[in-house]
Write an enzyme that holds these catalytic residues in place. Structure first.
Site, PDB file in Angstrom:
ATOM      1  N   TRP A 139      42.490 -64.014  -9.257  1.00  0.00           N
ATOM      2  CA  TRP A 139      41.249 -64.030  -8.458  1.00  0.00           C
ATOM      3  C   TRP A 139      40.069 -63.470  -9.248  1.00  0.00           C
ATOM      4  O   TRP A 139      40.202 -62.494  -9.976  1.00  0.00           O
ATOM      5  CB  TRP A 139      41.466 -63.157  -7.224  1.00  0.00           C
ATOM      6  CG  TRP A 139      40.210 -62.712  -6.568  1.00  0.00           C
ATOM      7  CD1 TRP A 139      39.453 -61.616  -6.891  1.00  0.00           C
ATOM      8  CD2 TRP A 139      39.522 -63.352  -5.500  1.00  0.00           C
ATOM      9  NE1 TRP A 139      38.342 -61.534  -6.077  1.00  0.00           N
ATOM     10  CE2 TRP A 139      38.374 -62.586  -5.212  1.00  0.00           C
ATOM     11  CE3 TRP A 139      39.785 -64.514  -4.754  1.00  0.00           C
ATOM     12  CZ2 TRP A 139      37.475 -62.936  -4.207  1.00  0.00           C
ATOM     13  CZ3 TRP A 139      38.891 -64.853  -3.749  1.00  0.00           C
ATOM     14  CH2 TRP A 139      37.755 -64.076  -3.485  1.00  0.00           C
ATOM     15  N   ASN A 141      35.810 -62.359  -8.455  1.00  0.00           N
ATOM     16  CA  ASN A 141      34.526 -62.429  -7.739  1.00  0.00           C
ATOM     17  C   ASN A 141      33.397 -62.031  -8.670  1.00  0.00           C
ATOM     18  O   ASN A 141      33.314 -62.599  -9.775  1.00  0.00           O
ATOM     19  CB  ASN A 141      34.543 -61.744  -6.351  1.00  0.00           C
ATOM     20  CG  ASN A 141      34.948 -60.299  -6.286  1.00  0.00           C
ATOM     21  OD1 ASN A 141      36.072 -59.962  -6.592  1.00  0.00           O
ATOM     22  ND2 ASN A 141      34.058 -59.433  -5.869  1.00  0.00           N
ATOM     23  N   ASP A 142      32.558 -61.108  -8.328  1.00  0.00           N
ATOM     24  CA  ASP A 142      31.281 -60.892  -9.021  1.00  0.00           C
ATOM     25  C   ASP A 142      31.339 -60.860 -10.555  1.00  0.00           C
ATOM     26  O   ASP A 142      32.217 -60.207 -11.122  1.00  0.00           O
ATOM     27  CB  ASP A 142      30.690 -59.535  -8.638  1.00  0.00           C
ATOM     28  CG  ASP A 142      30.767 -59.235  -7.167  1.00  0.00           C
ATOM     29  OD1 ASP A 142      31.168 -60.105  -6.405  1.00  0.00           O
ATOM     30  OD2 ASP A 142      30.428 -58.110  -6.783  1.00  0.00           O
ATOM     31  N   SER A 199      32.012 -53.491  -8.862  1.00  0.00           N
ATOM     32  CA  SER A 199      31.009 -54.119  -9.715  1.00  0.00           C
ATOM     33  C   SER A 199      30.069 -53.135 -10.400  1.00  0.00           C
ATOM     34  O   SER A 199      29.860 -52.022  -9.931  1.00  0.00           O
ATOM     35  CB  SER A 199      30.176 -55.098  -8.887  1.00  0.00           C
ATOM     36  OG  SER A 199      30.992 -56.195  -8.583  1.00  0.00           O
ATOM     37  N   ARG A 259      27.193 -48.605  -4.117  1.00  0.00           N
ATOM     38  CA  ARG A 259      27.893 -49.279  -5.215  1.00  0.00           C
ATOM     39  C   ARG A 259      27.029 -50.234  -6.040  1.00  0.00           C
ATOM     40  O   ARG A 259      25.885 -50.485  -5.731  1.00  0.00           O
ATOM     41  CB  ARG A 259      29.093 -50.047  -4.669  1.00  0.00           C
ATOM     42  CG  ARG A 259      28.784 -51.073  -3.606  1.00  0.00           C
ATOM     43  CD  ARG A 259      30.085 -51.808  -3.253  1.00  0.00           C
ATOM     44  NE  ARG A 259      29.881 -52.833  -2.257  1.00  0.00           N
ATOM     45  CZ  ARG A 259      30.061 -52.661  -0.950  1.00  0.00           C
ATOM     46  NH1 ARG A 259      30.469 -51.499  -0.480  1.00  0.00           N
ATOM     47  NH2 ARG A 259      29.847 -53.659  -0.114  1.00  0.00           N
ATOM     48  N   GLU A 311      24.167 -55.627  -1.564  1.00  0.00           N
ATOM     49  CA  GLU A 311      25.098 -55.406  -2.671  1.00  0.00           C
ATOM     50  C   GLU A 311      24.465 -55.889  -3.975  1.00  0.00           C
ATOM     51  O   GLU A 311      23.469 -56.605  -3.984  1.00  0.00           O
ATOM     52  CB  GLU A 311      26.388 -56.205  -2.459  1.00  0.00           C
ATOM     53  CG  GLU A 311      27.113 -55.890  -1.175  1.00  0.00           C
ATOM     54  CD  GLU A 311      28.426 -56.639  -1.008  1.00  0.00           C
ATOM     55  OE1 GLU A 311      29.404 -56.003  -0.610  1.00  0.00           O
ATOM     56  OE2 GLU A 311      28.480 -57.861  -1.265  1.00  0.00           O
ATOM     57  N   TRP A 398      31.864 -65.275   0.616  1.00  0.00           N
ATOM     58  CA  TRP A 398      32.923 -64.440   1.205  1.00  0.00           C
ATOM     59  C   TRP A 398      33.484 -65.020   2.502  1.00  0.00           C
ATOM     60  O   TRP A 398      34.574 -64.625   2.924  1.00  0.00           O
ATOM     61  CB  TRP A 398      32.394 -63.015   1.440  1.00  0.00           C
ATOM     62  CG  TRP A 398      32.394 -62.200   0.187  1.00  0.00           C
ATOM     63  CD1 TRP A 398      31.307 -61.692  -0.471  1.00  0.00           C
ATOM     64  CD2 TRP A 398      33.542 -61.784  -0.579  1.00  0.00           C
ATOM     65  NE1 TRP A 398      31.698 -60.999  -1.591  1.00  0.00           N
ATOM     66  CE2 TRP A 398      33.070 -61.041  -1.675  1.00  0.00           C
ATOM     67  CE3 TRP A 398      34.915 -61.977  -0.445  1.00  0.00           C
ATOM     68  CZ2 TRP A 398      33.914 -60.482  -2.636  1.00  0.00           C
ATOM     69  CZ3 TRP A 398      35.758 -61.424  -1.402  1.00  0.00           C
ATOM     70  CH2 TRP A 398      35.258 -60.692  -2.474  1.00  0.00           C
TER      71      TRP A 398
HETATM   72  C1  FRU Z   1      30.250 -58.126  -3.812  1.00  0.00           C
HETATM   73  C2  FRU Z   1      31.179 -56.932  -3.747  1.00  0.00           C
HETATM   74  C3  FRU Z   1      30.537 -55.725  -4.418  1.00  0.00           C
HETATM   75  C4  FRU Z   1      31.718 -54.906  -4.801  1.00  0.00           C
HETATM   76  C5  FRU Z   1      32.717 -55.962  -5.186  1.00  0.00           C
HETATM   77  C6  FRU Z   1      34.145 -55.604  -4.906  1.00  0.00           C
HETATM   78  O1  FRU Z   1      30.874 -59.344  -3.786  1.00  0.00           O
HETATM   79  O2  FRU Z   1      31.497 -56.659  -2.407  1.00  0.00           O
HETATM   80  O3  FRU Z   1      29.604 -55.055  -3.617  1.00  0.00           O
HETATM   81  O4  FRU Z   1      31.438 -54.031  -5.852  1.00  0.00           O
HETATM   82  O5  FRU Z   1      32.379 -57.123  -4.473  1.00  0.00           O
HETATM   83  O6  FRU Z   1      35.012 -56.533  -5.432  1.00  0.00           O
END
Ligand code: FRU
Length: 564
Positions: A139, A141-142, A199, A259, A311, A398
């Site tokens: 997986w 994400n960011d 992140s 964060r 975020e 998401w």
């Molecule tokens: C954004 C987020 C960030 C966080 C990360 C966790 O997509 O929610 O705020 O740091 O993903 O995976």
């Protein structure tokens, strides 16, 4: 003959061996002894299987790593590799409900658990993009910690090495010389006692302000445990390996969502600035040494869209086209609360003096960097050459990111885009232009679209484009000059039923007449950008066979192969 047989058996052993039957310690706990020197344990995963916590124990039985994995319960979706690094044993525990006969021994994963010196990452996914960055497996994400150094772009990313759904957050790592062809590298930052690694960003500390060495790469990330805090790791080998700073965490605050630190050198004040998300605001700090941070101000109350969590911020100085002047843009990714539901990238334009960001628009104005549904967590590269501001986004949302129909890997990043600003009717907007490196991919002109192609469209007043296949699946795009909108409809694009939130129509405002569009198609994504950088729309699509027909009304399209 005997020798050949022996060699054959050796080859087999060299490839993989079955793990011993685990010792069932209790109804919910099993112990796997390692007893040998293979590099990996290959763990069978089932996405809807039972979630296990795994403690990896060293020879002295101290826990060296903890992670979770969805064990194959009655079928195997795919394997994930656990690097053993001399581990002595693995302690698996699951939680079954109070009632029921099931025990950990009944899980089908044990029969297929294997030790191996290799892990096969050969692509098995019809939807894996060709010219977009994807993780080799697992997986993503960011995008995180993006910087340029010594001719190489570094891209870290939120990565789960133990499954293709969100979890076990670490920083994966890839590098590229042209922002297009990415090479997978070893992950750079793993979780520790302070928490998972969420992140953040990375900078090149040319003048050794932090004392880690001139040219050290300093990464900032969120340690996400019982609370969220900011930590540092640094690299003195050009970003291959990172050492965590002994003084972590470097920034704490008693709010639950705290964060995604983005750090940048601010030449105007000759100091570092850091911006991060704290609830519904972005907090700004400054520092001379990257370790001690002084709070400067917060931005956000009453401004823009607050339909979800703020975020992944960014704060960059950009030229305003045709003026010789610059303004600052504050990037605020928000989830949910995007214009079409779920995640999206909003931004604010204004001034920043190193202490305070002042938005120049009325508080109620919301601006979006991309008007598709799959463009999130956008941030820019640090230290990019030629004063370029280059952004990458995570191409998902998401609302359904964990359900999109891929398994071996999940999610890709957008194509790289260069940013600037332009003014239209008194408001200043971000200009989003496909990075020039993409031009090198343009191959021969072809008659029909393919699953990886670029389509250039000279638009007239009203233009309609329909991409379709023989299965009757289609994506319709419409430019309406009178309404000044561009629309994409993916309700009939192919597989749409994996989430109610997926089928949709996205609509973008266009600021002035559109002249030419560039469509980037790569297996499961369509990114529409115009050559003047006034329109950006990114949407995922999952056709059961590639769209091989393009119908154009009111414009002229040229289709190019992608030379990768
Ligand atoms: C954004 C987020 C960030 C966080 C990360 C966790 O997509 O929610 O705020 O740091 O993903 O995976």
């Amino acid at each position: 003959m005997r020798k050949t047989l022996f060699m054959f058996v050796l080859l087999l052993i060299g490839t993989w061996t079955w793990a011993q039957t685990p010792e069932i310690v209790s109804r919910q706990r099993a112990l796997v002894r390692v007893n040998q020197t293979s590099k990996y344990l290959l763990i069978p995963v089932q996405e809807q299987g039972i979630n296990a916590t795994v403690n990896v124990l060293g020879t002295d039985h101290k826990v060296v790593q903890t992670f979770s994995v969805r064990l194959a319960t009655d079928r195997i979706d795919y394997y994930v590799p656990l690097e053993l690094n001399g581990a002595n044993s693995l302690d698996f525990s699951v939680r079954f409900g109070q009632n029921g006969e099931r025990t950990i021994a009944d899980l089908s994963c044990w029969k297929e658990l294997k030790f191996s010196n290799t892990f096969d990452t050969t692509n098995r996914e019809a939807f894996r993009p060709v010219y977009h960055h994807t993780p080799a497996y697992g997986w993503m994400n960011d995008p995180n910690g993006m910087y340029y150094k010594d001719g190489v772009y570094h891209l870290s990313f939120q990565w789960n090495p133990y499954g293709s759904m969100w979890g076990n957050m670490t920083w994966g790592h890839s590098t590229s010389r042209d922002l297009i062809h990415w090479e997978a590298q070893s992950p750079v930052i793993w979780s520790d006692g302070l928490g998972s690694v969420f992140s953040g960003s990375a900078v090149v500390d040319k003048d050794n302000t932090a004392g880690f060495g001139a040219g050290a790469v300093v990464a900032f990330y969120t340690s996400a445990g019982a609370s969220q805090m900011q930590s540092i790791a640094y690299s003195t080998d050009g970003g291959k390996t990172f050492t965590k700073y002994a003084g972590n965490p470097v920034l704490t605050l008693n709010v639950p969502d705290f964060r995604d630190p983005k750090v940048f050198w601010n030449e105007d004040i000759k100091k570092w600035n850091l911006i991060l998300a704290a609830g519904q605001q972005m907090r700004i700090y400054s520092s001379a040494n990257l370790k001690e941070w002084t709070y400067e101000s917060s931005f956000g109350e009453g401004y823009g869209s607050h339909g979800g969590v703020w975020e992944c911020p960014d704060l960059v100085k950009l030229p305003v086209r045709g003026t010789g002047q610059s303004k600052w843009m504050l990037v605020c990714n928000i989830n949910p609360g995007g214009p079409f539901g779920g995640s999206a990238t909003q931004y604010f334009v204004g001034q920043f003096d190193g202490h305070r960001f002042t938005c120049e628009s009325a508080p109620e104005v919301s601006k979006w960097m991309d008007y598709g549904k799959d463009h999130y967590a956008t941030v820019t590269f640090s230290n990019a050459p030629d004063n370029r501001v280059i952004a990458l986004a995570w191409m998902s949302n998401w609302q359904y990111a964990n359900q999109v129909p891929t398994m071996q890997f999940r999610s890709a990043n957008s194509v790289p885009r260069d940013l600037d600003l332009f003014t239209y009717n008194g408001e200043t907007y971000v200009g989003v232009t496909p990075s020039k490196e993409l031009l090198a991919l343009r191959g021969a002109k072809v008659k029909a679209p393919t699953e990886t192609c670029e389509i250039v469209v000279d638009v007239r007043k009203n233009t309609q484009l329909v991409l379709s296949n023989a299965k009757g699946e289609e994506v319709t795009m419409t430019y309406d000059a009178a309404k000044q909108t561009f629309t994409m409809d993916r309700t009939k694009s192919g597989a749409v039923g994996f989430s109610e939130a997926f089928p949709c129509e996205t609509v973008a405002p266009v600021y002035g007449p559109l002249k030419q569009l560039r469509l980037f198609i790569d297996k499961c994504s369509i990114e529409v950008l115009d050559t003047d950088g006034r329109l950006a729309m990114t949407n995922l699509v999952f056709p059961s066979e590639p769209y091989n027909t393009l119908t154009v009304k009111g414009g002229k399209a040229t289709i190019y192969e992608i030379n990768n």
